[in-house]
Design a protein around this motif. Structure first.
Motif, PDB file in Angstrom:
ATOM      1  N   LYS A   1      22.107 -28.343-112.024  1.00  0.00           N
ATOM      2  CA  LYS A   1      21.547 -29.423-111.218  1.00  0.00           C
ATOM      3  C   LYS A   1      21.611 -30.751-111.979  1.00  0.00           C
ATOM      4  O   LYS A   1      21.988 -31.782-111.433  1.00  0.00           O
TER       5      LYS A   1
ATOM      6  N   ASP B   1      20.806 -23.039-111.410  1.00  0.00           N
ATOM      7  CA  ASP B   1      19.840 -23.281-112.483  1.00  0.00           C
ATOM      8  C   ASP B   1      19.746 -24.765-112.812  1.00  0.00           C
ATOM      9  O   ASP B   1      20.519 -25.576-112.319  1.00  0.00           O
ATOM     10  N   ASN B   2      18.776 -25.126-113.624  1.00  0.00           N
ATOM     11  CA  ASN B   2      18.496 -26.539-113.930  1.00  0.00           C
ATOM     12  C   ASN B   2      19.657 -27.248-114.624  1.00  0.00           C
ATOM     13  O   ASN B   2      19.880 -28.432-114.397  1.00  0.00           O
TER      14      ASN B   2
END
Length: 157
Positions: A6, A2-3
């Motif tokens: 990241k 997921d973001n």
């Protein structure tokens, strides 16, 4: 992935990159202690030690004038310095020395004699024997030669 993960991974990579960059930058500007040049006893000698010799920062050198009949081994013993080291520091290729020759020797300190000082008290101050102090400075007649203003070498104990 997921973001959040990241972004966290990207921030960690940037942080590590910045840390490495500044570490390399700082290390390239400073010299480690074992690579620093030696201190010299003010203007007692000229700086002619080869670059291949590693000399620690706290080492002081003085100039010693060789008296008649003294061997390099005796000078090495007097100043607690190996013969090989004396030869290397002075650029000697053999252990042959001559009367009046000036050698760089490792010393503990220099001392300028003040009015009223006697050799015995100066020796006690530096934790060495009076005989070692007089011998290191080629003083045979302390009453006449141990005078105010003279700069003497203090050998390592």
């Amino acid at each position: 992935m997921d973001n959040r993960k990241k972004i966290l991974l990207l921030m960690s990579a940037v942080f590590m990159g910045v840390l490495v960059y500044f570490t390399i930058d700082i290390m390239s500007r400073t010299t480690p202690p074992w690579m620093r040049k030696k201190k010299q006893a003010d203007s007692l000698l000229s700086p002619t030690v080869t670059d291949s010799v590693i000399v620690f920062v706290d080492t002081l050198y003085g100039e010693y004038k060789v008296p008649a009949g003294q061997a390099l081994s005796q000078i090495a013993e007097l100043f607690h310095f190996s013969m090989d080291s004396i030869m290397l520091v002075n650029g000697l290729t053999s252990d042959r020395i001559r009367e009046g020759q000036k050698l760089k020797v490792r010393i503990r300190a220099r001392h300028q004699i003040k009015a009223g000082e006697v050799a015995g008290k100066v020796a006690i101050r530096y934790g060495i024997s009076e005989q070692a102090l007089l011998k290191a400075n080629n003083i045979t007649n302390p009453a006449r030669e141990f005078r105010e203003g003279r700069v003497i070498l203090i050998p390592r104990p």
